[in-house]
Motif scaffolding. Structure first.
Motif, PDB file in Angstrom:
ATOM      1  N   LEU A 142       0.899  -1.226   0.071  1.00  0.00           N
ATOM      2  CA  LEU A 142       0.036  -0.019  -0.109  1.00  0.00           C
ATOM      3  C   LEU A 142       1.010   1.365  -0.026  1.00  0.00           C
ATOM      4  CD1 LEU A 142      -2.894   0.950  -0.028  1.00  0.00           C
ATOM      5  CD2 LEU A 142      -2.731   1.177   2.324  1.00  0.00           C
ATOM      6  N   LEU A 143       0.878   1.953  -1.094  1.00  0.00           N
ATOM      7  CA  LEU A 143       1.534   3.182  -1.093  1.00  0.00           C
ATOM      8  C   LEU A 143       0.693   4.576  -1.117  1.00  0.00           C
ATOM      9  CD1 LEU A 143       3.460   1.963  -4.601  1.00  0.00           C
ATOM     10  CD2 LEU A 143       4.030   1.933  -2.085  1.00  0.00           C
ATOM     11  N   LYS A 144       1.305   5.477  -0.389  1.00  0.00           N
ATOM     12  CA  LYS A 144       0.691   6.937  -0.617  1.00  0.00           C
ATOM     13  C   LYS A 144       1.327   7.855  -1.546  1.00  0.00           C
ATOM     14  CE  LYS A 144      -1.166   6.715   4.099  1.00  0.00           C
ATOM     15  NZ  LYS A 144      -2.452   6.060   3.770  1.00  0.00           N
ATOM     16  N   PRO A 145       0.983   8.092  -2.830  1.00  0.00           N
ATOM     17  CA  PRO A 145       1.448   8.840  -3.639  1.00  0.00           C
ATOM     18  C   PRO A 145       2.222  10.099  -3.356  1.00  0.00           C
ATOM     19  CG  PRO A 145      -0.523   7.655  -4.558  1.00  0.00           C
ATOM     20  CD  PRO A 145      -0.402   7.531  -3.342  1.00  0.00           C
ATOM     21  N   ASN A 146       1.282  10.741  -2.415  1.00  0.00           N
ATOM     22  CA  ASN A 146       1.896  12.237  -2.109  1.00  0.00           C
ATOM     23  C   ASN A 146       2.861  12.025  -1.150  1.00  0.00           C
ATOM     24  OD1 ASN A 146       0.075  13.656  -3.931  1.00  0.00           O
ATOM     25  ND2 ASN A 146      -1.511  13.554  -2.382  1.00  0.00           N
ATOM     26  N   GLU A 147       3.156  11.157  -0.510  1.00  0.00           N
ATOM     27  CA  GLU A 147       4.441  10.915   0.393  1.00  0.00           C
ATOM     28  C   GLU A 147       5.588  10.245  -0.198  1.00  0.00           C
ATOM     29  OE1 GLU A 147       3.021   9.160   3.944  1.00  0.00           O
ATOM     30  OE2 GLU A 147       1.294  10.675   4.182  1.00  0.00           O
ATOM     31  N   GLN A 148       5.133   9.714  -1.247  1.00  0.00           N
ATOM     32  CA  GLN A 148       6.325   8.793  -2.123  1.00  0.00           C
ATOM     33  C   GLN A 148       6.316   9.066  -3.518  1.00  0.00           C
ATOM     34  OE1 GLN A 148       4.253   5.545  -0.340  1.00  0.00           O
ATOM     35  NE2 GLN A 148       5.917   4.464   0.306  1.00  0.00           N
ATOM     36  N   LYS A 149       6.245  10.478  -3.777  1.00  0.00           N
ATOM     37  CA  LYS A 149       5.916  11.091  -5.370  1.00  0.00           C
ATOM     38  C   LYS A 149       7.165  10.315  -6.517  1.00  0.00           C
ATOM     39  CE  LYS A 149       4.547  15.625  -3.822  1.00  0.00           C
ATOM     40  NZ  LYS A 149       4.559  15.250  -2.427  1.00  0.00           N
ATOM     41  N   SER A 150       8.214   9.928  -5.907  1.00  0.00           N
ATOM     42  CA  SER A 150       9.034   9.320  -6.875  1.00  0.00           C
ATOM     43  C   SER A 150       8.535   7.834  -7.418  1.00  0.00           C
ATOM     44  CB  SER A 150      10.574   8.964  -6.493  1.00  0.00           C
ATOM     45  OG  SER A 150      10.308   8.080  -5.456  1.00  0.00           O
ATOM     46  N   ASN A 151       7.499   7.408  -6.657  1.00  0.00           N
ATOM     47  CA  ASN A 151       7.077   5.991  -7.304  1.00  0.00           C
ATOM     48  C   ASN A 151       6.309   6.387  -8.748  1.00  0.00           C
ATOM     49  OD1 ASN A 151       7.681   4.216  -5.218  1.00  0.00           O
ATOM     50  ND2 ASN A 151       6.044   5.021  -4.088  1.00  0.00           N
ATOM     51  N   ILE A 152       5.945   7.404  -9.206  1.00  0.00           N
ATOM     52  CA  ILE A 152       5.120   7.886 -10.200  1.00  0.00           C
ATOM     53  C   ILE A 152       6.067   7.300 -11.358  1.00  0.00           C
ATOM     54  CG2 ILE A 152       5.824  10.342 -10.491  1.00  0.00           C
ATOM     55  CD1 ILE A 152       2.932  10.718 -11.397  1.00  0.00           C
ATOM     56  N   LEU A 153       7.508   7.597 -11.145  1.00  0.00           N
ATOM     57  CA  LEU A 153       8.403   7.163 -12.423  1.00  0.00           C
ATOM     58  C   LEU A 153       8.451   5.914 -12.853  1.00  0.00           C
ATOM     59  CD1 LEU A 153      11.032   9.468 -11.093  1.00  0.00           C
ATOM     60  CD2 LEU A 153       9.268  10.074 -12.631  1.00  0.00           C
ATOM     61  N   TYR A 154       7.915   4.769 -11.739  1.00  0.00           N
ATOM     62  CA  TYR A 154       7.917   3.517 -11.991  1.00  0.00           C
ATOM     63  C   TYR A 154       6.740   2.799 -12.077  1.00  0.00           C
ATOM     64  CZ  TYR A 154      12.052   4.615  -9.356  1.00  0.00           C
ATOM     65  OH  TYR A 154      13.299   5.135  -8.974  1.00  0.00           O
ATOM     66  N   ILE A 155       5.643   3.517 -12.487  1.00  0.00           N
ATOM     67  CA  ILE A 155       4.312   2.767 -12.748  1.00  0.00           C
ATOM     68  C   ILE A 155       4.248   2.592 -14.020  1.00  0.00           C
ATOM     69  CG2 ILE A 155       3.187   4.056 -10.541  1.00  0.00           C
ATOM     70  CD1 ILE A 155       1.636   5.586 -12.732  1.00  0.00           C
ATOM     71  N   SER A 156       3.499   1.542 -14.534  1.00  0.00           N
ATOM     72  CA  SER A 156       3.090   1.251 -15.941  1.00  0.00           C
ATOM     73  C   SER A 156       1.978   2.207 -16.204  1.00  0.00           C
ATOM     74  CB  SER A 156       2.664   0.041 -16.256  1.00  0.00           C
ATOM     75  OG  SER A 156       1.845  -0.268 -17.267  1.00  0.00           O
ATOM     76  N   PRO A 157       2.340   3.042 -17.447  1.00  0.00           N
ATOM     77  CA  PRO A 157       1.250   4.068 -17.847  1.00  0.00           C
ATOM     78  C   PRO A 157       0.044   3.496 -18.471  1.00  0.00           C
ATOM     79  CG  PRO A 157       3.043   3.989 -19.425  1.00  0.00           C
ATOM     80  CD  PRO A 157       3.364   3.235 -18.314  1.00  0.00           C
ATOM     81  N   SER A 158       0.126   2.243 -18.514  1.00  0.00           N
ATOM     82  CA  SER A 158      -1.251   1.456 -19.181  1.00  0.00           C
ATOM     83  C   SER A 158      -2.295   1.476 -18.151  1.00  0.00           C
ATOM     84  CB  SER A 158      -0.659  -0.147 -19.261  1.00  0.00           C
ATOM     85  OG  SER A 158      -2.078  -0.780 -19.758  1.00  0.00           O
ATOM     86  N   ALA A 159      -3.457   1.776 -18.618  1.00  0.00           N
ATOM     87  CA  ALA A 159      -4.911   1.818 -17.988  1.00  0.00           C
ATOM     88  C   ALA A 159      -5.190   0.461 -17.808  1.00  0.00           C
ATOM     89  CB  ALA A 159      -5.667   2.743 -18.637  1.00  0.00           C
TER      90      ALA A 159
END
Length: 321
Positions: A142-159
């Motif tokens: 379970l991640l909290k994007p606003n506290e771990q912003k760098s995670n956005i660089l590792y996600i798959s952009p696929s919907a």
């Protein structure tokens, strides 16, 4: 209210794609989670698929009057979706039969997060259909994007490998581009999500490199290539401003990644490829300027390739922040 709404845009123009569609719909209608709704949008397929669709009476079918493309067809599906969560499946892909049950049970165990993602397994055939992958399942994080912003660089952009809570999606819709419409949708919602459940299970089966698959578009000359800039501008327009450093990495990374794909075009001469690359580099510089300092590490986390970064830096030397 169904637990999950599955939206499938369909455009069938070859006999092989008809076979892919059957595998796809079989994997959806046989999901172990039964409380789902399946919405198919026939986007004016030139090949008649009524014989296939009639096999699945549980499907809600929308027939487009004109060809709208994948993004706009998905939007029509979202307009009638009633599930707690919404997900998307391309008509040439298929799912592990327990994928939706496992994701929904994980969501329940984690207080129903805004966004849930699973891993993608790249396939070329149907060999993973009905395969039991229970031994490969791992406990999701379970991640909290606003506290771990760098995670956005590792996600798959696929919907397609994600469940989006319908209340998160709200009025967000796909933009009308022929390529990469997923990017703006996924990244925008990720930055809005309060919590994200991340699973590494590869239970979304994505046909990679199949001659007639959706992914095959990346291996041929594409006159719509500059649409990546439209996609980037849409991401920036809806961006959470607290992601400023990550947005710098994201915009350069997405564009440079697409330029890197030019080398894979199989129907284009080296001279034409180089001309297009130079044109794209110049467009990046005109819009956003040279690379800011200290973003190479972040870019490498997205691109995993040095030459494309160095090519751009050699043409337009890094600027100081």
């Amino acid at each position: 209210m169904p637990k999950i709404s599955i939206i499938v845009p369909i455009y069938i123009d070859t006999e092989q794609k008809k076979e892919f569609l059957i595998t796809c719909l079989d994997s959806l209608t046989n999901q172990s989670l039964q409380d789902i709704e399946i919405i198919c949008i026939n986007d004016r397929s030139p090949i008649n698929i009524n014989d296939i669709l009639s096999r699945y009476p549980q499907i809600k079918l929308i027939n487009n009057e004109t060809n709208l493309g994948q993004g706009m067809s998905r939007n029509k599906g979202m307009d009638i979706a009633t599930g707690e969560y919404i997900t998307f499946v391309d008509s040439d892909d298929y799912l592990n039969l327990d994928m939706l049950k496992n994701l929904y049970e994980s969501a329940r165990e984690n207080n129903f997060p805004d966004l849930i993602e699973t891993g993608i397994t790249f396939v070329k055939d149907d060999s993973f259909a009905n395969k039991d992958h229970q031994n490969y399942y791992s406990k999701p994080r379970l991640l909290k994007p606003n506290e771990q912003k760098s995670n956005i660089l590792y996600i798959s952009p696929s919907a397609c490998n994600k469940l989006f809570k319908r209340t998160l999606v709200n009025n967000t819709r796909f933009i009308n581009t022929k390529m990469w419409e997923d990017y703006a949708f996924t990244y925008s919602l990720y930055m809005q999500a309060k919590n994200v459940l991340n699973s590494t299970n590869g239970d979304y089966y994505y046909r990679k490199s199949a001659t007639n698959s959706v992914s095959a578009r990346s291996y041929s000359y594409n006159e719509d290539f500059p649409e990546i800039f439209v996609v980037i501008e849409e991401i920036l327009r809806h961006a959470n401003p607290t992601y400023q450093e990550e947005l710098d990495i994201l915009k350069y990374g997405l564009i440079l990644g697409r330029i890197h794909e030019i080398s894979k075009w199989q129907d284009t001469t080296p001279e034409v490829k180089e001309t297009i690359k130079q044109r794209m580099y110049a467009e990046i510089n005109e819009r956003y300027g040279p690379l800011p300092e200290n973003i190479d590490t972040g870019l490498l986390s997205m691109l995993a390739t040095v030459p494309i970064i160095e090519e751009y830096k050699n043409l337009y030397p890094t600027k100081k922040r």
